[in-house]
Design a protein around this motif. Sequence first.
Motif, PDB file in Angstrom:
ATOM      1  N   THR A  21     -50.156  28.281 -27.733  1.00 49.76           N
ATOM      2  CA  THR A  21     -48.935  27.529 -27.363  1.00 49.76           C
ATOM      3  C   THR A  21     -48.543  26.180 -27.615  1.00 49.76           C
ATOM      4  N   PRO A  22     -47.516  25.842 -29.164  1.00 52.59           N
ATOM      5  CA  PRO A  22     -47.371  24.534 -28.767  1.00 52.59           C
ATOM      6  C   PRO A  22     -46.048  24.104 -27.823  1.00 52.59           C
ATOM      7  N   PRO A  23     -46.739  23.012 -27.306  1.00 54.97           N
ATOM      8  CA  PRO A  23     -44.914  22.290 -26.554  1.00 54.97           C
ATOM      9  C   PRO A  23     -44.378  22.470 -26.991  1.00 54.97           C
ATOM     10  N   GLN A  24     -43.497  22.832 -28.414  1.00 55.82           N
ATOM     11  CA  GLN A  24     -42.465  23.254 -29.439  1.00 55.82           C
ATOM     12  C   GLN A  24     -42.100  24.148 -28.777  1.00 55.82           C
ATOM     13  N   ALA A  25     -42.390  25.152 -28.200  1.00 58.90           N
ATOM     14  CA  ALA A  25     -41.975  26.702 -27.991  1.00 58.90           C
ATOM     15  C   ALA A  25     -41.702  26.765 -25.997  1.00 58.90           C
ATOM     16  N   VAL A  26     -41.354  25.634 -25.528  1.00 62.26           N
ATOM     17  CA  VAL A  26     -41.544  26.096 -24.221  1.00 62.26           C
ATOM     18  C   VAL A  26     -40.406  26.321 -24.211  1.00 62.26           C
ATOM     19  N   ASP A  27     -39.006  25.409 -25.043  1.00 63.92           N
ATOM     20  CA  ASP A  27     -37.761  25.795 -24.537  1.00 63.92           C
ATOM     21  C   ASP A  27     -37.739  26.839 -24.537  1.00 63.92           C
ATOM     22  N   VAL A  28     -37.866  27.810 -25.476  1.00 58.58           N
ATOM     23  CA  VAL A  28     -37.689  29.474 -26.589  1.00 58.58           C
ATOM     24  C   VAL A  28     -37.786  29.798 -25.102  1.00 58.58           C
ATOM     25  N   ILE A  29     -39.077  29.617 -24.502  1.00 60.94           N
ATOM     26  CA  ILE A  29     -39.976  30.671 -23.596  1.00 60.94           C
ATOM     27  C   ILE A  29     -39.527  30.741 -22.677  1.00 60.94           C
ATOM     28  N   VAL A  30     -38.934  29.959 -21.321  1.00 61.86           N
ATOM     29  CA  VAL A  30     -38.394  29.179 -20.403  1.00 61.86           C
ATOM     30  C   VAL A  30     -36.902  29.948 -20.608  1.00 61.86           C
ATOM     31  N   ARG A  31     -36.353  29.395 -21.818  1.00 65.99           N
ATOM     32  CA  ARG A  31     -35.176  30.546 -21.539  1.00 65.99           C
ATOM     33  C   ARG A  31     -35.142  31.956 -21.474  1.00 65.99           C
ATOM     34  N   GLU A  32     -35.912  32.057 -22.138  1.00 66.81           N
ATOM     35  CA  GLU A  32     -35.796  33.838 -22.211  1.00 66.81           C
ATOM     36  C   GLU A  32     -36.710  34.273 -20.851  1.00 66.81           C
ATOM     37  N   ALA A  33     -37.538  33.460 -20.436  1.00 67.50           N
ATOM     38  CA  ALA A  33     -37.968  33.590 -18.668  1.00 67.50           C
ATOM     39  C   ALA A  33     -36.635  33.293 -17.473  1.00 67.50           C
ATOM     40  N   ASP A  34     -36.295  32.824 -17.892  1.00 63.85           N
ATOM     41  CA  ASP A  34     -34.520  32.525 -17.380  1.00 63.85           C
ATOM     42  C   ASP A  34     -33.882  33.688 -16.947  1.00 63.85           C
ATOM     43  N   ARG A  35     -33.101  34.124 -18.408  1.00 65.91           N
ATOM     44  CA  ARG A  35     -32.660  34.991 -18.694  1.00 65.91           C
ATOM     45  C   ARG A  35     -33.426  36.319 -17.560  1.00 65.91           C
ATOM     46  N   ARG A  36     -34.585  35.984 -17.932  1.00 71.44           N
ATOM     47  CA  ARG A  36     -35.226  37.693 -17.499  1.00 71.44           C
ATOM     48  C   ARG A  36     -34.731  37.453 -15.901  1.00 71.44           C
ATOM     49  N   PHE A  37     -35.074  36.537 -15.372  1.00 70.74           N
ATOM     50  CA  PHE A  37     -34.744  36.110 -13.853  1.00 70.74           C
ATOM     51  C   PHE A  37     -34.029  36.880 -13.376  1.00 70.74           C
ATOM     52  N   ARG A  38     -32.736  36.524 -14.288  1.00 67.81           N
ATOM     53  CA  ARG A  38     -31.503  36.926 -13.683  1.00 67.81           C
ATOM     54  C   ARG A  38     -31.158  38.350 -13.366  1.00 67.81           C
ATOM     55  N   GLN A  39     -31.792  38.921 -14.317  1.00 76.02           N
ATOM     56  CA  GLN A  39     -31.868  40.568 -14.586  1.00 76.02           C
ATOM     57  C   GLN A  39     -33.109  40.889 -12.703  1.00 76.02           C
ATOM     58  N   TRP A  40     -34.184  40.444 -12.645  1.00 77.11           N
ATOM     59  CA  TRP A  40     -35.224  40.815 -11.818  1.00 77.11           C
ATOM     60  C   TRP A  40     -34.662  40.304  -9.934  1.00 77.11           C
ATOM     61  N   SER A  41     -34.051  39.108 -10.540  1.00 68.90           N
ATOM     62  CA  SER A  41     -34.111  39.323  -9.661  1.00 68.90           C
ATOM     63  C   SER A  41     -32.538  40.080  -8.265  1.00 68.90           C
ATOM     64  N   ALA A  42     -32.041  40.527  -9.920  1.00 67.62           N
ATOM     65  CA  ALA A  42     -30.385  41.386  -9.066  1.00 67.62           C
ATOM     66  C   ALA A  42     -31.060  42.775  -8.832  1.00 67.62           C
ATOM     67  N   ARG A  43     -31.860  43.081  -8.952  1.00 64.23           N
ATOM     68  CA  ARG A  43     -32.701  44.204  -8.862  1.00 64.23           C
ATOM     69  C   ARG A  43     -33.007  44.403  -7.025  1.00 64.23           C
ATOM     70  N   PRO A  44     -32.654  45.607  -6.477  1.00 63.02           N
ATOM     71  CA  PRO A  44     -32.616  45.947  -5.479  1.00 63.02           C
ATOM     72  C   PRO A  44     -34.922  45.086  -4.649  1.00 63.02           C
ATOM     73  N   LEU A  45     -34.688  44.079  -3.725  1.00 62.72           N
ATOM     74  CA  LEU A  45     -36.385  44.317  -3.126  1.00 62.72           C
ATOM     75  C   LEU A  45     -37.214  45.821  -3.143  1.00 62.72           C
ATOM     76  N   ALA A  46     -36.374  46.813  -3.047  1.00 62.64           N
ATOM     77  CA  ALA A  46     -37.640  48.154  -3.144  1.00 62.64           C
ATOM     78  C   ALA A  46     -38.397  48.643  -4.349  1.00 62.64           C
ATOM     79  N   GLU A  47     -37.037  47.940  -5.700  1.00 61.40           N
ATOM     80  CA  GLU A  47     -37.529  48.050  -6.867  1.00 61.40           C
ATOM     81  C   GLU A  47     -38.401  47.125  -7.271  1.00 61.40           C
ATOM     82  N   ARG A  48     -38.670  45.991  -6.956  1.00 63.99           N
ATOM     83  CA  ARG A  48     -39.336  44.931  -7.248  1.00 63.99           C
ATOM     84  C   ARG A  48     -41.134  45.089  -6.529  1.00 63.99           C
ATOM     85  N   LEU A  49     -40.775  46.046  -5.204  1.00 69.29           N
ATOM     86  CA  LEU A  49     -41.704  46.209  -5.070  1.00 69.29           C
ATOM     87  C   LEU A  49     -42.609  47.394  -5.212  1.00 69.29           C
TER      88      LEU A  49
END
Length: 471
Positions: A21-49
């Motif tokens: 993974t080239p370091p230049q790709a990090v910004d796009v990868i982290v932004r996508e992970a952050d977008r996913r975080f907002r969805q994942w963390s909003a799910r009920p704990l039981a669903e994540r488990l």
Amino acid sequence: MRIHRENPAHPSELVGSVPITPPQAVDVIVREADRRFRQWSARPLAERLARLRGAADALADDVAELAELLARETGKPVADCRGEIGFAATYLRWVCDRATAVYVATEADDAHGRLTITPEPYGVVTAITPWNAPIILSLLKLGPALAAGNTVLLKPSPLAPLTVTRVAQLLPETTVVHGGPELVQALIAHPLVGKVAFTGGDAAGRAIAAAAGQALKPVVLELGGNDPAVFLDDFALTSDDYERLVLASFATAGQVCMAAKRLYVPHRRAGEFLDAYQAAAHRILRVGDPLDDAVTMGPVVTRAAAARLAALISDSATRGADIITLAEGPRGEGYFIDPVLAVGLSDDAPLVRTEQFGPAVPFLTYRTEDEVLSRANDSDLGLAASVWSADEDRAFAFATRVEAGFTFINTHNRTGMSLRAPFGGIKNSGYGREYAEEGLREYTRPTVIHSPAAFRPGGTGMPARAYPPAR
Ligand code: NAD
């Protein structure tokens, strides 16, 4: 550009490769992970488990196939690889069982006011892991981080990138990135990365802590050890105990953070110990191809590691140590180092002072308990240790004076672990903990909402310069 990994037992065999993974790709990868975080963390704990329990089942189903790949890329015996992957699935289920008690907000609404304390995920977690137990050491981070609602960017070691990449595909919200220090620096520096978790050696640990410090990111550091095993003068070991002790030093060819790396035996019982130890080693150590189920010790991980260990052993011989070969491995191809005990070294020898991380162990003798305590503690590392005695109370009393994050009694290394016991180092062995509730809490931070009683509607108020009452 790709990372290619050879089989340490048969270096001409390419096991596989992964894209860098080239370091230049990090910004796009982290932004996508952050977008996913907002969805994942909003799910009920039981669903994540539920998703994580499904991943644990999938991992357990694939043990045989994954273990073979792990053995081929690391050189670890395939039976050990099966054990590691099965244990990782067990750990993930344990996280799911405990998560509902740990990742829950506490609320109070009483005469002191109204208070909510919420364990909140950090967002995007970056995990950087070593090669020697890549599945469990990744799951120790991924399990709690994902359960708590974070998403994870996992940066495995280039020396074992293959199996963990497959395992990550079984897990939700996990992105694997491959590369070296530059990639790690770019990840840590990214403003949307909220937490860093690292397991590995001293040099990388310092670089990661420095980068995390610069970016003001919290970091868990699980670093190396130079674990002493201290045998009190009443030690009473069965032949099974001796076999367990031998593997405590030589499993994974000694390349384990919490291996028994220095043995301290009472002077007057040295001969008896050495005889029984060598007999046990002859029974239990089979050095050879990791894919052979009868093998208990494979090669070391790289040509450079083999050269470093050969030099450490020849330095010990030059210093007058008696080098006892405990088993013989294949000659010719492969990064094999015969397992040895080095008897008669002084405490300043490199094999005693530094983390050898390989199948060469110093055997040392002592005369008094105070003496052995100070010699065992004379290290800048403090990961694990063990105390061996026929009297458990005596062993516990001695253990309270040993400088280590985790002290085992009458065993050492993985046979002494417990899911409910926090694991991690003191001194230069790192900070932060894995396993246990402490390991779960590393991936959340408490945030507070507080309405003091005095200022609630209808409250009595408080003078502006007053401090709050005692509760
Ligand atoms: P390592 O430190 O060489 O590599 C670990 C990870 O850090 C890898 O992903 C590697 O690519 C990355 N890395 C290496 N140099 C880096 C740098 N300068 N900046 C950023 N990232 C860097 O360790 P290793 O050889 O894979 O593992 C061996 C070490 O790990 C031993 O010291 C061992 O005791 C320790 N270890 C500790 C634990 C624990 O739980 N405390 C467990 C396993 C291994």
